[in-house]
Design a protein around this motif. Structure first.
Motif, PDB file in Angstrom:
ATOM      1  N   UNK A 268       0.841  -1.279  -0.071  1.00  0.00           N
ATOM      2  CA  UNK A 268      -0.074   0.023   0.015  1.00  0.00           C
ATOM      3  C   UNK A 268       0.825   1.361  -0.098  1.00  0.00           C
ATOM      4  N   UNK A 269       2.166   1.016  -0.416  1.00  0.00           N
ATOM      5  CA  UNK A 269       2.924   2.352  -0.234  1.00  0.00           C
ATOM      6  C   UNK A 269       2.488   3.576  -1.217  1.00  0.00           C
ATOM      7  N   UNK A 270       2.035   2.953  -2.357  1.00  0.00           N
ATOM      8  CA  UNK A 270       1.615   3.876  -3.249  1.00  0.00           C
ATOM      9  C   UNK A 270       0.422   4.995  -2.837  1.00  0.00           C
ATOM     10  N   UNK A 271      -0.197   4.794  -1.635  1.00  0.00           N
ATOM     11  CA  UNK A 271      -1.190   5.537  -1.070  1.00  0.00           C
ATOM     12  C   UNK A 271      -0.689   6.811  -0.429  1.00  0.00           C
ATOM     13  N   UNK A 272       0.746   6.925  -0.275  1.00  0.00           N
ATOM     14  CA  UNK A 272       1.360   7.941   0.133  1.00  0.00           C
ATOM     15  C   UNK A 272       1.582   9.026  -0.641  1.00  0.00           C
ATOM     16  N   UNK A 273       1.474   8.795  -2.243  1.00  0.00           N
ATOM     17  CA  UNK A 273       1.607   9.602  -3.516  1.00  0.00           C
ATOM     18  C   UNK A 273       0.950  10.811  -3.190  1.00  0.00           C
ATOM     19  N   UNK A 274      -0.388  10.714  -2.660  1.00  0.00           N
ATOM     20  CA  UNK A 274      -1.154  11.990  -2.622  1.00  0.00           C
ATOM     21  C   UNK A 274      -1.323  12.599  -1.200  1.00  0.00           C
ATOM     22  N   UNK A 275      -0.743  12.145  -0.400  1.00  0.00           N
ATOM     23  CA  UNK A 275      -0.716  12.441   1.151  1.00  0.00           C
ATOM     24  C   UNK A 275      -0.298  13.681   1.286  1.00  0.00           C
ATOM     25  N   UNK A 276      -1.001  14.573   2.188  1.00  0.00           N
ATOM     26  CA  UNK A 276      -0.515  15.722   2.719  1.00  0.00           C
ATOM     27  C   UNK A 276       0.499  15.696   3.877  1.00  0.00           C
ATOM     28  N   UNK A 277       0.606  14.643   4.540  1.00  0.00           N
ATOM     29  CA  UNK A 277       1.605  14.411   5.328  1.00  0.00           C
ATOM     30  C   UNK A 277       1.736  12.949   5.871  1.00  0.00           C
TER      31      UNK A 277
ATOM     32  N   UNK B  77      14.655  -0.897   8.215  1.00  0.00           N
ATOM     33  CA  UNK B  77      13.985  -1.886   7.054  1.00  0.00           C
ATOM     34  C   UNK B  77      14.839  -1.472   5.893  1.00  0.00           C
ATOM     35  N   UNK B  78      14.377  -2.527   5.135  1.00  0.00           N
ATOM     36  CA  UNK B  78      14.989  -2.509   3.699  1.00  0.00           C
ATOM     37  C   UNK B  78      13.901  -2.948   2.839  1.00  0.00           C
ATOM     38  N   UNK B  79      13.094  -2.112   2.427  1.00  0.00           N
ATOM     39  CA  UNK B  79      11.891  -2.334   1.541  1.00  0.00           C
ATOM     40  C   UNK B  79      12.281  -2.492   0.039  1.00  0.00           C
ATOM     41  N   UNK B  80      11.345  -3.176  -0.627  1.00  0.00           N
ATOM     42  CA  UNK B  80      11.700  -3.313  -1.936  1.00  0.00           C
ATOM     43  C   UNK B  80      11.813  -2.045  -2.610  1.00  0.00           C
ATOM     44  N   UNK B  81      12.442  -1.942  -3.777  1.00  0.00           N
ATOM     45  CA  UNK B  81      12.862  -0.655  -4.337  1.00  0.00           C
ATOM     46  C   UNK B  81      11.471  -0.036  -5.014  1.00  0.00           C
ATOM     47  N   UNK B  82      10.428  -0.833  -5.137  1.00  0.00           N
ATOM     48  CA  UNK B  82       9.254  -0.237  -5.872  1.00  0.00           C
ATOM     49  C   UNK B  82       8.400   0.344  -4.757  1.00  0.00           C
ATOM     50  N   UNK B  83       8.513  -0.025  -3.727  1.00  0.00           N
ATOM     51  CA  UNK B  83       7.751   0.454  -2.446  1.00  0.00           C
ATOM     52  C   UNK B  83       8.606   1.725  -2.086  1.00  0.00           C
ATOM     53  N   UNK B  84      10.026   1.547  -1.934  1.00  0.00           N
ATOM     54  CA  UNK B  84      10.858   2.750  -1.449  1.00  0.00           C
ATOM     55  C   UNK B  84      10.550   3.936  -2.164  1.00  0.00           C
ATOM     56  N   UNK B  85      10.479   3.666  -3.426  1.00  0.00           N
ATOM     57  CA  UNK B  85      10.413   4.840  -4.329  1.00  0.00           C
ATOM     58  C   UNK B  85       9.194   5.831  -4.135  1.00  0.00           C
ATOM     59  N   UNK B  86       8.100   5.275  -3.537  1.00  0.00           N
ATOM     60  CA  UNK B  86       7.200   6.121  -3.208  1.00  0.00           C
ATOM     61  C   UNK B  86       7.378   6.908  -2.076  1.00  0.00           C
ATOM     62  N   UNK B  87       8.102   6.623  -1.159  1.00  0.00           N
ATOM     63  CA  UNK B  87       8.415   7.248   0.176  1.00  0.00           C
ATOM     64  C   UNK B  87       9.665   8.218  -0.125  1.00  0.00           C
ATOM     65  N   UNK B  88      10.499   7.902  -0.991  1.00  0.00           N
ATOM     66  CA  UNK B  88      11.858   8.957  -1.710  1.00  0.00           C
ATOM     67  C   UNK B  88      11.080   9.938  -2.169  1.00  0.00           C
ATOM     68  N   UNK B  89      10.096   9.461  -3.352  1.00  0.00           N
ATOM     69  CA  UNK B  89       9.535  10.509  -4.033  1.00  0.00           C
ATOM     70  C   UNK B  89       8.809  11.812  -3.258  1.00  0.00           C
ATOM     71  N   UNK B  90       8.224  11.050  -2.149  1.00  0.00           N
ATOM     72  CA  UNK B  90       7.265  12.103  -1.250  1.00  0.00           C
ATOM     73  C   UNK B  90       8.247  12.952  -0.427  1.00  0.00           C
ATOM     74  N   UNK B  91       9.301  12.100   0.118  1.00  0.00           N
ATOM     75  CA  UNK B  91      10.185  13.030   1.036  1.00  0.00           C
ATOM     76  C   UNK B  91      11.168  14.139  -0.141  1.00  0.00           C
ATOM     77  N   UNK B  92      11.339  13.810  -1.016  1.00  0.00           N
ATOM     78  CA  UNK B  92      11.966  14.555  -2.039  1.00  0.00           C
ATOM     79  C   UNK B  92      10.986  15.990  -2.627  1.00  0.00           C
ATOM     80  N   UNK B  93       9.528  15.482  -2.187  1.00  0.00           N
ATOM     81  CA  UNK B  93       8.634  16.562  -2.809  1.00  0.00           C
ATOM     82  C   UNK B  93       8.714  17.808  -2.119  1.00  0.00           C
ATOM     83  N   UNK B  94       9.247  17.780  -0.721  1.00  0.00           N
ATOM     84  CA  UNK B  94       9.207  18.716   0.293  1.00  0.00           C
ATOM     85  C   UNK B  94       7.960  19.025   1.156  1.00  0.00           C
TER      86      UNK B  94
END
Length: 256
Positions: A1-10, A18-35
């Motif tokens: 369900x990591x894709x659910x954070x793509x549109x999160x406000x917080x 943790x060592x998440x699968x790259x496909x899951x981790x990408x959602x979090x990395x993209x969110x953090x890098x969005x600011x």
């Protein structure tokens, strides 16, 4: 369900090594890098631990690679237990330099059974909200220890306005308190609620005495530690949307 954070406000993180699968981790990395705003709770200072031979594009987020995500985003990685783990609890002490900050409204009595984490140095853009007094025992009535570990007291809750390359600063809140029993502290819950409004740019909506922070539904946290979790436990199966009264005993484990 990591894709659910793509549109999160917080995003509120409570992860550890943790060592998440790259496909899951990408959602979090993209969110953090969005600011967009980010909250890190307790072990999230060392949220990721990649194997030394990892070829993941996210391996540098590992806590042991120049501090990784913890140092570079939240402000600190895992250092050490500053208080004695499982023997010396924490009393939150408001930092006098920042006592007027709106996130601290109504926050006066913070206690948790987890120990103070060691903090070496926070980034210059950090605002320390609470410092942790190491106590002589595990009770709210225990006194602070009278040794050098409380002089100075280490930060246990802070904010960051993290500079971003292509936009306004990222609003970050970190608490190194936050194991299950810690959330029995109403003022710790209030601190988190207040911080959430600050992160969303709504500080003016925080009342002078802080936000209400009640426990809603059943609350019977397990103590921190390895092997202390209730196994086979599914709240949705047992309560079916109808939580028991506050004084109810813990429900039995699921038979499924």
């Amino acid at each position: 369900g990591m894709h659910l954070i793509d549109g999160a406000d917080l995003v509120i993180m409570q992860l550890r090594f943790r060592e998440l699968p790259d496909a899951d981790m990408k959602h979090l990395v993209d969110y953090v890098n969005s600011g967009k705003p980010l909250t890190g709770i307790r072990t999230s200072t060392h949220a990721f631990a990649y194997r030394q031979d990892s070829t993941s594009p996210y391996r540098d987020w590992s806590w042991d690679r120049n501090g990784g995500f913890g140092s570079n985003v939240l402000g600190e990685t895992w250092v050490a237990h500053h208080g004695r783990h499982g023997a010396e609890a924490t009393r939150g002490v408001v930092d006098g330099n920042n006592a007027a900050h709106p996130v601290l409204r109504g926050v006066e009595d913070v206690f948790g059974t987890t120990d103070v984490y060691a903090i070496r140095e926070l980034p210059d853009d950090s605002v320390v909200l609470l410092r942790g007094a190491i106590l002589t025992g595990m009770s709210p009535s225990d006194k602070p220890v009278e040794d050098a570990r409380n002089n100075p007291m280490h930060p246990i809750a802070w904010l960051r306005m993290r500079p971003m390359p292509n936009g306004p600063p990222q609003r970050i809140f970190v608490s190194t308190m936050g194991a299950a029993n810690d959330w029995s502290s109403e003022d710790l819950r209030r601190l988190l609620a207040n911080a959430t409004l600050w992160q969303l740019g709504e500080s003016t909506s925080i009342p002078e005495d802080g936000l209400e922070a009640p426990i809603i539904g059943h609350w019977n946290p397990t103590p921190f530690g390895f092997g202390t979790a209730r196994t086979g436990f599914r709240v949705d199966e047992i309560y079916a949307g109808h939580p028991p009264p506050d004084d109810a005993s813990p429900p039995p484990p699921s038979t499924k």
